[in-house]
Write an enzyme that holds these catalytic residues in place. Structure first.
Site, PDB file in Angstrom:
ATOM      1  N   ASP A 337      -2.686   0.799   6.221  1.00 15.57           N
ATOM      2  CA  ASP A 337      -3.558   1.908   6.610  1.00 15.57           C
ATOM      3  C   ASP A 337      -3.172   2.451   7.994  1.00 15.57           C
ATOM      4  O   ASP A 337      -2.716   1.698   8.857  1.00 15.57           O
ATOM      5  CB  ASP A 337      -4.985   1.347   6.661  1.00 15.57           C
ATOM      6  CG  ASP A 337      -6.043   2.410   6.627  1.00 15.57           C
ATOM      7  OD1 ASP A 337      -5.698   3.597   6.730  1.00 15.57           O
ATOM      8  OD2 ASP A 337      -7.227   2.037   6.493  1.00 15.57           O
ATOM      9  N   ARG A 416     -17.820   2.814   4.346  1.00 13.17           N
ATOM     10  CA  ARG A 416     -17.020   2.339   5.478  1.00 13.17           C
ATOM     11  C   ARG A 416     -16.844   3.422   6.543  1.00 13.17           C
ATOM     12  O   ARG A 416     -16.615   4.588   6.213  1.00 13.17           O
ATOM     13  CB  ARG A 416     -15.646   1.902   4.955  1.00 13.17           C
ATOM     14  CG  ARG A 416     -14.775   1.226   5.972  1.00 13.17           C
ATOM     15  CD  ARG A 416     -13.422   0.890   5.371  1.00 13.17           C
ATOM     16  NE  ARG A 416     -12.612   0.170   6.326  1.00 13.17           N
ATOM     17  CZ  ARG A 416     -11.303  -0.013   6.215  1.00 13.17           C
ATOM     18  NH1 ARG A 416     -10.659   0.462   5.177  1.00 13.17           N
ATOM     19  NH2 ARG A 416     -10.644  -0.662   7.130  1.00 13.17           N
ATOM     20  N   LYS A 452       0.556  -0.190  -2.053  1.00 16.27           N
ATOM     21  CA  LYS A 452      -0.661  -1.006  -1.983  1.00 16.27           C
ATOM     22  C   LYS A 452      -1.822  -0.059  -2.244  1.00 16.27           C
ATOM     23  O   LYS A 452      -2.082   0.835  -1.434  1.00 16.27           O
ATOM     24  CB  LYS A 452      -0.771  -1.663  -0.593  1.00 16.27           C
ATOM     25  CG  LYS A 452      -2.064  -2.443  -0.375  1.00 16.27           C
ATOM     26  CD  LYS A 452      -2.028  -3.219   0.940  1.00 16.27           C
ATOM     27  CE  LYS A 452      -3.369  -3.872   1.233  1.00 16.27           C
ATOM     28  NZ  LYS A 452      -3.363  -4.671   2.456  1.00 16.27           N
ATOM     29  N   TRP A 453      -2.508  -0.234  -3.378  1.00 11.87           N
ATOM     30  CA  TRP A 453      -3.579   0.687  -3.824  1.00 11.87           C
ATOM     31  C   TRP A 453      -4.907   0.039  -3.463  1.00 11.87           C
ATOM     32  O   TRP A 453      -5.321  -0.922  -4.094  1.00 11.87           O
ATOM     33  CB  TRP A 453      -3.444   0.886  -5.333  1.00 11.87           C
ATOM     34  CG  TRP A 453      -4.422   1.810  -5.985  1.00 11.87           C
ATOM     35  CD1 TRP A 453      -5.774   1.725  -5.988  1.00 11.87           C
ATOM     36  CD2 TRP A 453      -4.100   2.967  -6.783  1.00 11.87           C
ATOM     37  NE1 TRP A 453      -6.322   2.738  -6.725  1.00 11.87           N
ATOM     38  CE2 TRP A 453      -5.316   3.511  -7.225  1.00 11.87           C
ATOM     39  CE3 TRP A 453      -2.903   3.576  -7.171  1.00 11.87           C
ATOM     40  CZ2 TRP A 453      -5.369   4.643  -8.058  1.00 11.87           C
ATOM     41  CZ3 TRP A 453      -2.966   4.698  -7.988  1.00 11.87           C
ATOM     42  CH2 TRP A 453      -4.179   5.226  -8.418  1.00 11.87           C
ATOM     43  N   ASP A 454      -5.574   0.591  -2.470  1.00  9.27           N
ATOM     44  CA  ASP A 454      -6.787  -0.025  -1.933  1.00  9.27           C
ATOM     45  C   ASP A 454      -8.032   0.702  -2.444  1.00  9.27           C
ATOM     46  O   ASP A 454      -7.943   1.824  -2.997  1.00  9.27           O
ATOM     47  CB  ASP A 454      -6.719   0.040  -0.393  1.00  9.27           C
ATOM     48  CG  ASP A 454      -7.523  -1.055   0.291  1.00  9.27           C
ATOM     49  OD1 ASP A 454      -8.333  -1.703  -0.379  1.00  9.27           O
ATOM     50  OD2 ASP A 454      -7.328  -1.244   1.506  1.00  9.27           O
ATOM     51  N   ASP A 524      -9.185 -10.529   2.054  1.00  9.06           N
ATOM     52  CA  ASP A 524      -8.858 -10.175   3.432  1.00  9.06           C
ATOM     53  C   ASP A 524      -8.965 -11.388   4.341  1.00  9.06           C
ATOM     54  O   ASP A 524      -8.612 -11.311   5.517  1.00  9.06           O
ATOM     55  CB  ASP A 524      -9.824  -9.100   3.946  1.00  9.06           C
ATOM     56  CG  ASP A 524      -9.328  -7.710   3.615  1.00  9.06           C
ATOM     57  OD1 ASP A 524      -8.175  -7.576   3.181  1.00  9.06           O
ATOM     58  OD2 ASP A 524     -10.111  -6.746   3.774  1.00  9.06           O
TER      59      ASP A 524
END
Ligand code: DGJ
Length: 714
Positions: A337, A416, A452-454, A524
């Site tokens: 990110d 978020r 990376k698909w978040d 995480d």
């Protein structure tokens, strides 16, 4: 599978006993025309000639797909409001057929043009049976599906136990094991977006009392659905336990117009007499044999930038991390990110999602220059995206406020960063946008290797500007059908792209996603002690090759715990090894150790990623110890891991026992990365039988002692 049948008109066979067989298991049903399909047996493989034993023993005789109708006193799998308002359904078998590895039992309502086909898929490469249903409205007006489960399984056994998994951010897949007592046990997910957040959609039922790792009869069930689900376990008189699993039936009524069909997601089942481990290995094999995207390929060792620099990515710092991971022997660099945003730069989590344009203040020459820097160093390159999300502070939201999940009458509830919102995946324009994110990245960077698909938010709002007023109750389902359409398009266009499934850690771990993803981020929480628990739970249904496990800094960023590098590597090595740190933070000694660990992992990688996993001593029961091992297919190689995460005077190291080895073979042992004192087993030979039956002592010193023993057949 085998059908015992008599041929009758219209290509159907009039089936009596149906045997759905995998290499080691059989599901036996009866399907007599005009009646309802009945479950009679699920266990070790039997021949059709043994069918009479099952029926004579009268062990189970339960409706394979109970519908709400007359005499519906038990839990139901299906509930429909027909076009005339009648809420009852009475299904009767009209025929049974086989198509390759599928057995299909066709049902029709006795009074309505309403059809249900039950599908059973027998896998010949693993002991997993998949079941789902296809529901069709043949009536003249719309009907409403109130409840539409995927499948049913039933058992009769006193003293059965359930193993299930739950948790939250940073403590995913926490395992609970408890006796199945009378009443209804329900496992649900209401997140809307992240099916693996909190409760997980996988359960094991141990039929021989308290669950054992490598002995006893166990049934495993995994609902393959990316959205809200409900798994019910109804325990009633005569120790009958009935499992019904499917899409959640809360706020999900689904209208079918005349002629429309609805296909439920699959419920995957496995049975083993080798305990929970046997069920796990069946699911792992099933994944490697095709359910997981690219289940046969070895996974690369990567460095992900997140815990190293969080959102402070830029060309220079990324190049430093690339140099670091290259020196350690890594193969892939992933920028997480923080790399995007134009008007709303992604400097923190309050803005930028949806604006997938490089932040040129951080990366003046864009992603292509980062990719080139990786390639110049002989590394592959990957990048982070969160495609189904936006922030209220984004150009995307300014341009398309109607693309977010919301109802116009309600104030937006944001996630978020106080600004995050979920895009409405039921809307085909949003699907196009999401597909376009990946297409554009690949177009701009043809050598892009990994994504990376978040996904970091639940469906805090409810309502769709795309769905019509009468279809608002489709949102929880259509979001996921839309997401699946997008993923199918992405996979059709980019079959070789490696894609990691990530969701606030392991918030989306579910088999419904894995046909499109090569691996997933377990959590995480990278604290190696807590990881033992997270990975232990996760491995019950998911193969190690798909479990991304990263070595991070010490003190750990989530818990502050200080753990030696060896222990951190030894814990991360039991899955897809990676790193989540700035390698430049390692001192010289640590760097040297990390190099050796990465080189060693490369040697054992095929056994870890493609072999069979045997969980041995559970961290939940091991009194501060834990062990597991991996054995390759022909049992010529194995790797054993043991850990200690407690320390007090008088703490006794257990006697270790291995599993899965060839009892008659002799194995030579070597040890990785231990102190001289611990190198006791180096070069010594043992029979597989001795290591499994008699076991051995291997001391673990200090608070975080761990040992890795490699076994090779001599
Ligand atoms: C949540 C993920 O789980 C992390 O690994 C990281 O990618 C952050 N999102 C980035 O925002």
């Amino acid at each position: 599978m085998a059908l015992c049948f008599a041929v009758c008109p219209q290509g159907f066979v009039k089936a009596e006993n149906i045997f759905i067989n995998t290499p080691k298991t059989t599901l036996m049903l009866t399907a007599n025309e005009g009646g309802t399909p009945r479950i009679h047996y699920y266990g070790s493989r039997i021949t059709p000639a043994q069918g009479h034993e099952v029926l004579d023993a009268m062990s189970i005789n339960y409706d394979a797909y109970p519908a709400f109708g007359r005499n519906s006193f038990d839990e139901t799998a299906l509930s429909v409001t027909h076009a005339d308002g009648n809420m009852t359904t009475e299904l009767a078998i009209t025929g049974t057929r086989t198509e390759g590895d599928l057995t299909i039992i066709s049902l029709k309502d006795k009074a309505y043009e309403f059809y249900v086909d039950l599908y059973y898929k027998a896998n010949d490469k693993s002991d997993v049976i998949e079941t789902w249903t296809v529901i069709r409205n043949g009536e003249k007006k719309p009907i409403r599906l109130e409840q539409y489960a995927s499948g049913v399984m039933t058992f009769r056994q006193e003293g059965a136990w359930i193993t299930h998994f739950h948790g939250a951010w940073g403590q995913e897949a926490r395992m609970t094991e408890e006796p199945l007592s009378a009443g209804l046990k329900t496992i649900v997910n209401h997140d809307g977006v992240r099916a693996g957040m909190d409760d997980r959609a996988e359960v094991m039922i141990s039929l021989d009392g308290k669950p054992q790792e490598n002995s006893g009869r166990v049934v495993g069930a995994a609902l393959c659905w990316t959205g809200n689900y409900k798994i019910r376990l109804d325990t009633r008189g005569l120790y009958r336990h009935t499992l019904i699993a499917g899409i959640d039936d809360l706020h999900t009524a689904y209208t079918l117009k005349p002629g429309e069909t609805f296909q439920t997601p699959e419920l995957a089942l496995a049975y083993s007499t080798e305990g929970k481990g046997g069920v796990s290995r069946a699911f792992h094999r099933w994944g490697r044999a095709g359910k997981l995207h690219n289940g046969r390929g070895l996974r690369d060792i990567l460095l992900n930038s997140w815990e190293g620099v969080y959102m402070n990515v830029n060309q220079e710092v990324c190049e430093q991390m690339m140099d670091g991971v290259k020196e350690l022997g890594g193969e892939l660099f992933v920028v997480d990110d923080g790399w995007f945003g134009r008007k709303y730069r992604r400097t923190d989590d309050t803005q930028g999602l949806g604006d997938w344009i490089t932040d040129t203040e951080k990366l003046p020459n864009g992603v292509p220059a980062l990719l080139k820097a990786a390639e110049d160093r002989g590394l592959k390159f990957g990048i982070w995206i969160e495609p189904e999300m936006t922030n209220s502070k984004s150009e995307l939201f300014e341009d398309h406020p109607d693309w977010v999940v919301a109802h116009p009458t309600r104030e937006l509830s944001k996630g978020r960063g106080g600004t995050q919102l979920v895009l409405d995946m039921s809307n085909p324009k949003v699907q196009d946008f999401v597909v376009g994110i990946v297409d554009n990245l690949v177009k701009e960077n043809p050598h892009l290797y990994y994504i990376k698909w978040d996904c970091n938010m639940s469906m805090n709002n409810f309502g769709s500007s795309y769905l019509t007023a009468d279809k608002q109750s489709h949102l929880f389902v259509d979001f996921h059908l839309g997401l699946r359409k997008a993923l199918e398009r992405i996979r059709a266009a980019h079959p070789n792209l490696v894609i990691q499934l990530c969701s606030s850690g392991g918030g989306r771990v579910n088999w419904g996603f894995l046909p499109y993803f090569d691996e997933f981020w377990c959590s995480d929480n990278t604290d190696a002690q807590q990881r033992l628990f997270i990975q232990w739970g996760t491995s019950h249904f998911f193969p190690t090759m798909a479990m991304a496990q990263h070595v991070s800094a010490s003190p750990n960023h989530q818990t502050g715990r200080i753990i030696p590098l060896k222990f951190r590597f030894d814990v991360a090595m039991t899955g897809r090894l990676g790193m989540e740190m700035k390698p430049s933070d390692l001192n010289d000694r640590e760097r040297e150790y990390a190099k050796q660990a990465v080189a060693f992992y490369k040697e054992i990688r095929p056994v870890i990623q493609l072999g069979d996993q045997y969980r041995l001593l559970s961290p939940y029961e091991g009194n501060g110890f834990c062990s597991e091992m991996f054995v390759n297919e022909d049992k010529s190689e194995a790797v054993f891991f043991c850990y200690k995460f407690e320390n007090y005077v008088g703490l006794q190291t257990p006697r270790w026992h291995m599993a899965g080895l060839d009892p008659d073979a002799t194995y030579q042992l070597t040890e990785f990365g231990s102190t001289e004192r611990q190198h006791y087993f180096e070069g010594k030979n043992f029979s597989g039988r001795f290591l499994m039956e008699t076991g051995f002592d291997a001391n673990l010193s200090g608070q975080f002692g761990s040992r890795v023993i490699r076994l090779r057949k001599v």
